[in-house]
Design a protein around this motif. Structure first.
Motif, PDB file in Angstrom:
ATOM      1  N   ASP A  12       0.830  -1.200   0.000  1.00  0.00           N
ATOM      2  CA  ASP A  12       0.000   0.000   0.000  1.00  0.00           C
ATOM      3  C   ASP A  12       0.870   1.258   0.000  1.00  0.00           C
ATOM      4  OD1 ASP A  12      -2.351  -1.446  -0.076  1.00  0.00           O
ATOM      5  OD2 ASP A  12      -2.595  -1.441   2.102  1.00  0.00           O
ATOM      6  N   GLU A  13       2.054   1.167   0.619  1.00  0.00           N
ATOM      7  CA  GLU A  13       2.942   2.321   0.646  1.00  0.00           C
ATOM      8  C   GLU A  13       3.320   2.771  -0.768  1.00  0.00           C
ATOM      9  OE1 GLU A  13       7.098   4.037   2.492  1.00  0.00           O
ATOM     10  OE2 GLU A  13       6.836   1.867   2.402  1.00  0.00           O
ATOM     11  N   CYS A  14       3.474   1.825  -1.686  1.00  0.00           N
ATOM     12  CA  CYS A  14       3.785   2.186  -3.077  1.00  0.00           C
ATOM     13  C   CYS A  14       2.718   3.104  -3.640  1.00  0.00           C
ATOM     14  CB  CYS A  14       3.899   0.931  -3.956  1.00  0.00           C
ATOM     15  SG  CYS A  14       5.277  -0.150  -3.581  1.00  0.00           S
ATOM     16  N   LYS A  15       1.459   2.730  -3.440  1.00  0.00           N
ATOM     17  CA  LYS A  15       0.354   3.525  -3.979  1.00  0.00           C
ATOM     18  C   LYS A  15       0.230   4.862  -3.255  1.00  0.00           C
ATOM     19  CE  LYS A  15      -2.014  -0.359  -3.690  1.00  0.00           C
ATOM     20  NZ  LYS A  15      -3.112  -1.281  -3.604  1.00  0.00           N
ATOM     21  N   ILE A  16       0.428   4.862  -1.946  1.00  0.00           N
ATOM     22  CA  ILE A  16       0.330   6.102  -1.164  1.00  0.00           C
ATOM     23  C   ILE A  16       1.411   7.087  -1.587  1.00  0.00           C
ATOM     24  CG2 ILE A  16       0.646   7.065   1.162  1.00  0.00           C
ATOM     25  CD1 ILE A  16      -0.720   4.419   2.186  1.00  0.00           C
ATOM     26  N   ARG A  17       2.643   6.619  -1.690  1.00  0.00           N
ATOM     27  CA  ARG A  17       3.753   7.505  -2.081  1.00  0.00           C
ATOM     28  C   ARG A  17       3.574   8.015  -3.506  1.00  0.00           C
ATOM     29  NH1 ARG A  17       5.032   8.995   2.745  1.00  0.00           N
ATOM     30  NH2 ARG A  17       5.977   7.351   3.992  1.00  0.00           N
ATOM     31  N   PHE A  18       3.037   7.175  -4.393  1.00  0.00           N
ATOM     32  CA  PHE A  18       2.785   7.621  -5.763  1.00  0.00           C
ATOM     33  C   PHE A  18       1.724   8.725  -5.776  1.00  0.00           C
ATOM     34  CE2 PHE A  18       0.650   7.287  -9.909  1.00  0.00           C
ATOM     35  CZ  PHE A  18       1.728   7.595 -10.717  1.00  0.00           C
ATOM     36  N   GLN A  19       0.668   8.569  -4.988  1.00  0.00           N
ATOM     37  CA  GLN A  19      -0.359   9.616  -4.899  1.00  0.00           C
ATOM     38  C   GLN A  19       0.241  10.914  -4.376  1.00  0.00           C
ATOM     39  OE1 GLN A  19      -3.463   9.744  -6.079  1.00  0.00           O
ATOM     40  NE2 GLN A  19      -3.052   7.724  -6.924  1.00  0.00           N
ATOM     41  N   GLU A  20       1.145  10.807  -3.406  1.00  0.00           N
ATOM     42  CA  GLU A  20       1.817  12.002  -2.890  1.00  0.00           C
ATOM     43  C   GLU A  20       2.624  12.680  -3.993  1.00  0.00           C
ATOM     44  OE1 GLU A  20       2.446  10.456   1.715  1.00  0.00           O
ATOM     45  OE2 GLU A  20       4.170  10.594   0.377  1.00  0.00           O
ATOM     46  N   LEU A  21       3.331  11.903  -4.788  1.00  0.00           N
ATOM     47  CA  LEU A  21       4.110  12.468  -5.891  1.00  0.00           C
ATOM     48  C   LEU A  21       3.184  13.190  -6.863  1.00  0.00           C
ATOM     49  CD1 LEU A  21       7.114  11.232  -7.745  1.00  0.00           C
ATOM     50  CD2 LEU A  21       5.057  11.391  -9.113  1.00  0.00           C
ATOM     51  N   LYS A  22       2.044  12.579  -7.183  1.00  0.00           N
ATOM     52  CA  LYS A  22       1.103  13.170  -8.152  1.00  0.00           C
ATOM     53  C   LYS A  22       0.438  14.434  -7.634  1.00  0.00           C
ATOM     54  CE  LYS A  22      -2.191  10.575  -9.482  1.00  0.00           C
ATOM     55  NZ  LYS A  22      -3.189   9.582  -9.870  1.00  0.00           N
ATOM     56  N   THR A  23       0.000  14.418  -6.400  1.00  0.00           N
ATOM     57  CA  THR A  23      -0.853  15.495  -5.915  1.00  0.00           C
ATOM     58  C   THR A  23      -0.133  16.564  -5.112  1.00  0.00           C
ATOM     59  OG1 THR A  23      -1.454  14.215  -3.957  1.00  0.00           O
ATOM     60  CG2 THR A  23      -2.884  14.012  -5.868  1.00  0.00           C
ATOM     61  N   VAL A  31      11.823   5.239  -6.128  1.00  0.00           N
ATOM     62  CA  VAL A  31      12.450   4.017  -6.616  1.00  0.00           C
ATOM     63  C   VAL A  31      11.809   2.857  -5.859  1.00  0.00           C
ATOM     64  CG1 VAL A  31      14.596   2.705  -6.864  1.00  0.00           C
ATOM     65  CG2 VAL A  31      14.608   5.197  -7.162  1.00  0.00           C
ATOM     66  N   PHE A  32      11.371   1.858  -6.618  1.00  0.00           N
ATOM     67  CA  PHE A  32      10.707   0.685  -6.045  1.00  0.00           C
ATOM     68  C   PHE A  32      11.581  -0.545  -6.239  1.00  0.00           C
ATOM     69  CE2 PHE A  32       7.444   3.527  -7.764  1.00  0.00           C
ATOM     70  CZ  PHE A  32       6.621   3.714  -6.659  1.00  0.00           C
ATOM     71  N   ALA A  40       7.007  -9.007  -2.419  1.00  0.00           N
ATOM     72  CA  ALA A  40       6.262  -7.761  -2.574  1.00  0.00           C
ATOM     73  C   ALA A  40       7.133  -6.673  -3.194  1.00  0.00           C
ATOM     74  CB  ALA A  40       5.763  -7.283  -1.217  1.00  0.00           C
ATOM     75  N   VAL A  41       6.463  -5.744  -3.887  1.00  0.00           N
ATOM     76  CA  VAL A  41       7.107  -4.535  -4.384  1.00  0.00           C
ATOM     77  C   VAL A  41       6.986  -3.502  -3.262  1.00  0.00           C
ATOM     78  CG1 VAL A  41       7.142  -2.749  -6.156  1.00  0.00           C
ATOM     79  CG2 VAL A  41       6.384  -5.063  -6.748  1.00  0.00           C
ATOM     80  N   ALA A  42       8.112  -2.863  -2.938  1.00  0.00           N
ATOM     81  CA  ALA A  42       8.125  -1.893  -1.848  1.00  0.00           C
ATOM     82  C   ALA A  42       8.872  -0.635  -2.270  1.00  0.00           C
ATOM     83  CB  ALA A  42       8.798  -2.513  -0.619  1.00  0.00           C
ATOM     84  N   VAL A  43       8.642   0.436  -1.545  1.00  0.00           N
ATOM     85  CA  VAL A  43       9.350   1.693  -1.790  1.00  0.00           C
ATOM     86  C   VAL A  43      10.769   1.541  -1.243  1.00  0.00           C
ATOM     87  CG1 VAL A  43       9.480   4.143  -1.187  1.00  0.00           C
ATOM     88  CG2 VAL A  43       7.261   3.092  -1.696  1.00  0.00           C
ATOM     89  N   GLU A  44      11.748   1.843  -2.093  1.00  0.00           N
ATOM     90  CA  GLU A  44      13.143   1.799  -1.648  1.00  0.00           C
ATOM     91  C   GLU A  44      13.685   3.194  -1.338  1.00  0.00           C
ATOM     92  OE1 GLU A  44      16.980  -0.585  -3.016  1.00  0.00           O
ATOM     93  OE2 GLU A  44      16.419   0.929  -4.508  1.00  0.00           O
ATOM     94  N   ARG A  45      13.280   4.179  -2.162  1.00  0.00           N
ATOM     95  CA  ARG A  45      13.849   5.520  -2.010  1.00  0.00           C
ATOM     96  C   ARG A  45      12.860   6.567  -2.494  1.00  0.00           C
ATOM     97  NH1 ARG A  45      16.310   9.318  -5.051  1.00  0.00           N
ATOM     98  NH2 ARG A  45      18.103  10.399  -4.181  1.00  0.00           N
ATOM     99  N   ALA A  62      23.644  -0.094 -10.483  1.00  0.00           N
ATOM    100  CA  ALA A  62      24.266  -0.452 -11.760  1.00  0.00           C
ATOM    101  C   ALA A  62      24.068  -1.909 -12.127  1.00  0.00           C
ATOM    102  CB  ALA A  62      25.758  -0.134 -11.714  1.00  0.00           C
ATOM    103  N   ASP A  63      23.774  -2.753 -11.130  1.00  0.00           N
ATOM    104  CA  ASP A  63      23.736  -4.191 -11.400  1.00  0.00           C
ATOM    105  C   ASP A  63      22.495  -4.896 -10.837  1.00  0.00           C
ATOM    106  OD1 ASP A  63      24.360  -3.915  -8.746  1.00  0.00           O
ATOM    107  OD2 ASP A  63      26.095  -5.234  -8.792  1.00  0.00           O
ATOM    108  N   ASP A  64      21.417  -4.152 -10.652  1.00  0.00           N
ATOM    109  CA  ASP A  64      20.185  -4.757 -10.148  1.00  0.00           C
ATOM    110  C   ASP A  64      18.982  -4.020 -10.734  1.00  0.00           C
ATOM    111  OD1 ASP A  64      18.627  -6.550  -8.775  1.00  0.00           O
ATOM    112  OD2 ASP A  64      19.078  -5.767  -6.782  1.00  0.00           O
ATOM    113  N   CYS A  65      17.878  -4.712 -10.873  1.00  0.00           N
ATOM    114  CA  CYS A  65      16.661  -4.153 -11.472  1.00  0.00           C
ATOM    115  C   CYS A  65      15.905  -3.285 -10.463  1.00  0.00           C
ATOM    116  CB  CYS A  65      15.745  -5.278 -11.942  1.00  0.00           C
ATOM    117  SG  CYS A  65      16.484  -6.364 -13.172  1.00  0.00           S
ATOM    118  N   ARG A  66      15.146  -2.359 -10.994  1.00  0.00           N
ATOM    119  CA  ARG A  66      14.265  -1.520 -10.181  1.00  0.00           C
ATOM    120  C   ARG A  66      13.135  -1.013 -11.080  1.00  0.00           C
ATOM    121  NH1 ARG A  66      17.213  -3.360  -6.951  1.00  0.00           N
ATOM    122  NH2 ARG A  66      18.163  -2.378  -5.143  1.00  0.00           N
ATOM    123  N   TYR A  67      12.056  -0.581 -10.419  1.00  0.00           N
ATOM    124  CA  TYR A  67      11.033   0.244 -11.058  1.00  0.00           C
ATOM    125  C   TYR A  67      11.237   1.625 -10.460  1.00  0.00           C
ATOM    126  CZ  TYR A  67       8.625  -4.240 -11.756  1.00  0.00           C
ATOM    127  OH  TYR A  67       8.298  -5.529 -12.072  1.00  0.00           O
TER     128      TYR A  67
END
Length: 135
Positions: A12-23, A31-32, A40-45, A62-67
């Motif tokens: 849920d933190e992913c969605k909450i932080r994204f809403q904060e970025l938008k609004t 960074v997820f 689970a997908v979580a907020v990293e930064r 440099a050597d790992d995936c992220r969204y």
């Protein structure tokens, strides 16, 4: 938490932080990371509002995936929300597969993404590319 096709949940933190970025524009970027132990997908930064695009790009490993999402503002103040699927060639094959199978479901959880960029090295997500793709 919502489940993705790969079995990875979206916190849920992913969605909450994204809403904060938008609004509220309280973050310039997010960074997820997929936490395989939690499945689970979580907020990293969270990027500070004053951080530049270069700061954001440098925060990706440099050597790992992220969204990641980045809030771009053009010269007249119009914003565009970018979604990045970062999958460097040097990351593990298994990790790339998990991120690839989770990406579409995760993007759907973040309502408001305007531009999607997939990158395997920094040149594929240069600031010039971002400026050219902005709406």
């Amino acid at each position: 938490m919502a489940d993705s096709a790969s079995g990875m949940a979206v916190s849920d933190e992913c969605k909450i932080r994204f809403q904060e970025l938008k609004t509220k524009t309280s973050h310039s970027s997010i960074v997820f990371k997929i936490d395989e132990s939690l499945r689970a997908v979580a907020v990293e930064r969270l990027g500070k509002p004053e951080e530049s695009y270069d700061d954001f790009a440098a925060s990706l490993p440099a050597d790992d995936c992220r969204y990641a999402v980045f809030l771009y503002f053009d010269s007249v103040g119009k914003s565009t929300i970018f979604f990045f699927s970062w999958s460097p060639d040097t990351s593990r094959v298994r990790t790339k597969m998990i991120y690839a199978s989770t990406k579409d479901r995760f993007k759907k959880e973040l309502d408001g993404i305007q531009v999607v960029l997939e990158a395997t090295d920094p040149s594929e997500m240069s600031f010039d590319i971002v400026k050219d793709r902005a709406l």
